[in-house]
Write a protein that holds these residues in place. Structure first.
Motif, PDB file in Angstrom:
ATOM      1  N   VAL A 294      57.684  68.236  62.061  1.00  0.00           N
ATOM      2  CA  VAL A 294      57.630  68.786  63.428  1.00  0.00           C
ATOM      3  C   VAL A 294      59.025  69.229  63.846  1.00  0.00           C
ATOM      4  O   VAL A 294      59.204  70.285  64.499  1.00  0.00           O
ATOM      5  CB  VAL A 294      57.045  67.761  64.413  1.00  0.00           C
ATOM      6  N   PHE A 295      60.058  68.460  63.532  1.00  0.00           N
ATOM      7  CA  PHE A 295      61.429  68.792  63.918  1.00  0.00           C
ATOM      8  C   PHE A 295      61.898  70.087  63.240  1.00  0.00           C
ATOM      9  O   PHE A 295      62.604  70.878  63.844  1.00  0.00           O
ATOM     10  CB  PHE A 295      62.359  67.626  63.577  1.00  0.00           C
ATOM     11  N   ARG A 296      61.482  70.309  61.977  1.00  0.00           N
ATOM     12  CA  ARG A 296      61.886  71.524  61.264  1.00  0.00           C
ATOM     13  C   ARG A 296      61.229  72.767  61.846  1.00  0.00           C
ATOM     14  O   ARG A 296      61.797  73.855  61.767  1.00  0.00           O
ATOM     15  CB  ARG A 296      61.506  71.406  59.788  1.00  0.00           C
ATOM     16  N   GLN A 297      60.067  72.636  62.400  1.00  0.00           N
ATOM     17  CA  GLN A 297      59.365  73.814  62.949  1.00  0.00           C
ATOM     18  C   GLN A 297      59.895  74.123  64.275  1.00  0.00           C
ATOM     19  O   GLN A 297      60.391  74.646  64.959  1.00  0.00           O
ATOM     20  CB  GLN A 297      57.876  73.561  63.039  1.00  0.00           C
TER      21      GLN A 297
END
Length: 111
Positions: free
Chosen positions: A108-111
């Protein structure tokens, strides 16, 4: 993918194993107990000195005995199921969920 794995582990395995235990294993154990009660009540006889012959024993005493045994078996099977299956599964689930939730948070953090 990890979300589906978390759902499968927590929902299907835990709830499924509890449902199998409550709706299949416990009734099966008590069915065997009822068969044993029938077998023993037919063969359980005592000698009555007043009639000078063997007669069938008091079914009330036998029923009370089997009810107390069934209560003990109920508690014993629940304890065995809890400590031999649910507690180890909970520990494994806790470890796996920790790893999987971290992976989900990273995605989620990478997106």
């Amino acid at each position: 993918v990890r979300t589906i794995q978390c759902f499968t582990l927590n929902g299907v395995i835990f709830l499924g194993s509890i449902a199998v235990f409550d709706f299949l294993l416990k009734p099966g154990i008590f069915l065997i107990g009822k068969w044993m009660r029938i077998i023993h009540s037919e063969g359980f006889r005592r000698f009555d000195y007043r009639q000078d012959d063997y007669v069938n024993s008091d079914s009330e005493l036998l029923n009370d005995y089997f009810k107390s045994v069934e209560g003990g078996i109920d508690h014993l099977t629940s304890l065995i199921f809890t400590f031999a299956w649910l507690v180890p599964m909970y520990a494994l689930s806790f470890i796996l969920n920790t790893v999987w939730y971290r992976d989900i948070a990273e995605q989620v953090f990478r997106q």
